[in-house]
Design an enzyme around this catalytic site. Structure first.
Site, mmCIF file in Angstrom:
data_model
loop_
_atom_site.group_PDB
_atom_site.id
_atom_site.type_symbol
_atom_site.label_atom_id
_atom_site.label_comp_id
_atom_site.label_asym_id
_atom_site.label_seq_id
_atom_site.Cartn_x
_atom_site.Cartn_y
_atom_site.Cartn_z
ATOM 1 N N ARG A 54 0.826 -1.201 0.000
ATOM 2 C CA ARG A 54 0.000 0.000 0.000
ATOM 3 C C ARG A 54 0.868 1.262 0.000
ATOM 4 O O ARG A 54 1.875 1.331 0.691
ATOM 5 C CB ARG A 54 -0.924 0.011 1.224
ATOM 6 N N LYS A 196 -8.779 -2.017 0.482
ATOM 7 C CA LYS A 196 -8.704 -1.148 1.658
ATOM 8 C C LYS A 196 -9.443 0.169 1.469
ATOM 9 O O LYS A 196 -9.837 0.802 2.450
ATOM 10 C CB LYS A 196 -7.243 -0.897 2.027
ATOM 11 N N HIS A 215 -10.909 -4.087 11.972
ATOM 12 C CA HIS A 215 -9.864 -4.755 11.192
ATOM 13 C C HIS A 215 -9.530 -6.043 11.937
ATOM 14 O O HIS A 215 -8.611 -6.096 12.752
ATOM 15 C CB HIS A 215 -8.641 -3.843 11.097
ATOM 16 N N SER A 233 -1.418 -6.676 9.343
ATOM 17 C CA SER A 233 -0.876 -7.677 8.430
ATOM 18 C C SER A 233 0.359 -8.336 9.025
ATOM 19 O O SER A 233 1.240 -7.671 9.560
ATOM 20 C CB SER A 233 -0.511 -7.015 7.104
ATOM 21 N N LYS A 237 -3.814 -12.891 11.767
ATOM 22 C CA LYS A 237 -5.282 -12.887 11.692
ATOM 23 C C LYS A 237 -5.797 -14.001 10.787
ATOM 24 O O LYS A 237 -6.670 -14.769 11.162
ATOM 25 C CB LYS A 237 -5.796 -11.550 11.153
ATOM 26 N N THR A 238 -5.266 -14.042 9.580
ATOM 27 C CA THR A 238 -5.754 -15.020 8.602
ATOM 28 C C THR A 238 -5.396 -16.436 9.031
ATOM 29 O O THR A 238 -6.229 -17.351 9.011
ATOM 30 C CB THR A 238 -5.170 -14.715 7.218
ATOM 31 N N ASP A 252 -10.553 -10.740 7.627
ATOM 32 C CA ASP A 252 -9.890 -9.442 7.747
ATOM 33 C C ASP A 252 -10.761 -8.277 8.195
ATOM 34 O O ASP A 252 -10.282 -7.408 8.905
ATOM 35 C CB ASP A 252 -9.250 -9.080 6.403
ATOM 36 N N ARG A 317 1.068 -12.217 -1.961
ATOM 37 C CA ARG A 317 -0.332 -12.328 -1.550
ATOM 38 C C ARG A 317 -1.103 -13.336 -2.389
ATOM 39 O O ARG A 317 -0.817 -13.542 -3.567
ATOM 40 C CB ARG A 317 -1.017 -10.960 -1.705
#
Length: 529
Positions: A54, A196, A215, A233, A237-238, A252, A317
């Site tokens: 990003r 995002k 988030h 990130s 989380k994932t 997410d 990704r």
């Protein structure tokens, strides 16, 4: 006459328009156009060029009279004058309208019909359309009739913005107008900007409806117990929410309403550097499927993936529709949370692997948002993780002042009675470069005990540096792992490092101390007098 798929966009197309193509057709179009290639398993491999993360410094919010007083202006939300945005959007519309081909997708954000928005993407590339189709919620065909978008994304990745004309910083611009309900993305092919930008929109809209946007990932156990996993990130989380013993709600972005939790998305966007079938079988399987989009993942001439290859970026990704994960909640909705987990990747290696938080501590750590940004997630970062504080575990996506979200979290926890936990997925036995990353086997054992309710009944001791309540024993986890000081060979070095991190917490909290209740100030981490 404007094509129905471009209604409300301000674009008059002169070329071919490919509207709402499904995954197989989009893959075919992307291959025909030379946008990338297939892996040996059929996943589409795209390379995003100079932007592999990003562009946070190139994100702007248009300064408009109706919203200017409520925006959290500063480094996160930089002002773009209305005149500059008008020039940018005019040029983007002209650019898109002159292309030989355009791709559009009409999609939903928000699994709860009461709180969803309709999103229209207009882009120059088939693979970006496929990314969006994987990422958001795909409406049934009959709901596409007369689809009218609430927000439109005009996506021109190959068009360079003009700083002098468009009021931006570089040739990249991600600009959001709440009044016009339009997002312009120019000068970057990194697909995460699409995802995002809509998360930022949901973070703006939902608080006014009494819904907390978050988030976080979320899953639910066999007994209907919902768990939330906050974290930036790279914190897990994932990975941690993709548990074969629990059903995934989403990986997410979610909303927490008085009625329960709902996913904003219809897909997953997993970081896959060093991904293995042993540690993360569900994500590994989804990454090796037709229809998945792989960003900056390296493969050989035959398309065999090398998930350890960092040649292009650390931030590789995989984007796939959520149904590629076998045990999901198809509706994307579940009940009220029973457990709230805040994940941090502690680069200093001094935080315990798990600690139980009071409601006041939960708000404090939510506002603090301590973690280590993982290399490559944002443009301009080096190879080593950097300790950082990201408010609400998602500062780059918050258009409103952080206290708005903090108060809503405290209210939701108070009303719904969730247990709260701080989990360190970062380093142990020393900081980055000396210690090692926390073992996922131990982290999963700790989470199982937290989520099944047994850990809440354990005996706890207070950490002397951070005031955290740490369990003395957890089945399947060595006792020395629970006490981070015991994992360090040099105990004096641990003490120095812990005191240093305490000072960082203390300094960071100065920003919020005047805007929170005394109960939160009382639990704030501070140096010993």
């Amino acid at each position: 006459m404007t094509h129905p798929a471009l209604a409300g966009t301000g674009i008059t197309a002169t070329g071919a328009l490919r509207a709402n193509l499904e995954a197989a057709a989009l893959v075919g179009e992307a291959l025909r156009r030379g946008e990338g290639r297939l892996s040996e398993d059929g996943a589409f491999m795209a390379v995003t060029g100079q932007h592999t993360g990003r562009s946070v410094q190139d994100k702007f919010v248009v300064d408009e009279p109706a919203t200017t007083g409520e925006i959290w202006w500063g480094k996160i939300n930089k002002k773009m004058p209305q005149a500059s945005f008008a020039a940018l959007i005019g040029d983007v519309r002209g650019y898109l309208g002159s292309r030989a081909e355009l791709f559009t997708q009409d999609l939903y954000a928000g699994a709860d019909p009461a709180h969803r928005i309709r999103v229209r993407l207009v882009t120059t590339n088939a693979w970006h359309a496929l990314f969006a189709r994987n990422m958001f919620i795909r409406p049934p065909a009959d709901e596409l009739e007369g689809f009218t978008p609430d927000f439109t994304i005009l996506h021109a990745p190959e068009m360079e913005a003009d700083p002098a004309r468009h009021g931006c910083r570089t040739t990249t611009a991600i600009a959001l107008s709440f009044a016009e309900r339009i997002i312009c993305i120019a000068g970057t092919s990194y697909a995460g900007e699409i995802k995002k930008s809509i998360f930022t929109v949901m973070n703006w809209l939902l608080p006014a409806r009494g819904v907390l946007p978050m988030h976080c990932s979320a899953n639910v156990g066999a007994a209907g117990d919902v768990a939330l996993f906050f974290g930036l990130s790279g914190t897990g989380k994932t990975t941690l929410s993709s548990d074969p013993d629990r059903r995934l709600i989403g990986d997410d972005e979610h909303g927490w309403s008085p009625n329960g939790v709902f996913n904003f998305e219809g897909g997953c966007y997993a970081k896959v550097i060093d991904l293995s079938a042993e540690a993360e079988p569900q994500i590994f399987s989804a990454t090796h499927r037709f229809g998945t989009v792989l960003e900056n993942v390296v493969g050989d001439a035959a398309g065999k993936l090398d998930l350890a290859d960092r040649t292009l970026t650390e931030n590789t990704r995989s984007c796939y529709p959520i149904h590629y994960i076998p045990n999901i909640v198809p509706e994307g909705r579940a009940g009220l949370p029973k457990n709230v987990v805040m994940l941090t990747a502690d680069a200093f290696g001094v935080l315990p692997p798990i600690a139980k938080l009071s409601s006041a501590q939960a708000m404090y750590h939510f506002l603090s948002g301590y973690t280590a940004r993982v290399a490559g997630t944002e443009k301009g970062m080096g190879k080593e993780p950097q300790a950082t504080f990201s408010t609400c575990f998602g500062a780059p996506f918050l258009p409103r002042h952080p206290e708005v979200y903090g108060r809503m979290l405290a209210e939701r926890i108070g009303e719904d009675g969730a247990d709260c936990w701080l989990v360190n997925t970062g380093w142990t036995g020393g900081g980055y470069g000396t210690g090692k990353r926390m073992g996922i086997r131990h982290t999963r054992a700790l989470l199982r005990a937290a989520l099944d309710g047994s850990l809440a009944k354990a005996e706890f001791v207070r950490d002397p540096f951070f005031g955290l309540m740490v369990p003395k024993a957890v089945p399947g986890v060595p006792s020395e792992v629970l006490n981070p000081r015991e994992t360090w060979a040099d105990k004096a070095a641990y003490d120095r490092t812990a005191r240093d991190l305490v000072t960082r917490f203390e300094k960071n909290f100065e920003t919020f101390a005047g805007a929170v209740d005394a109960s939160v100030r009382d639990v704030a981490i501070r140096a010993a007098a």
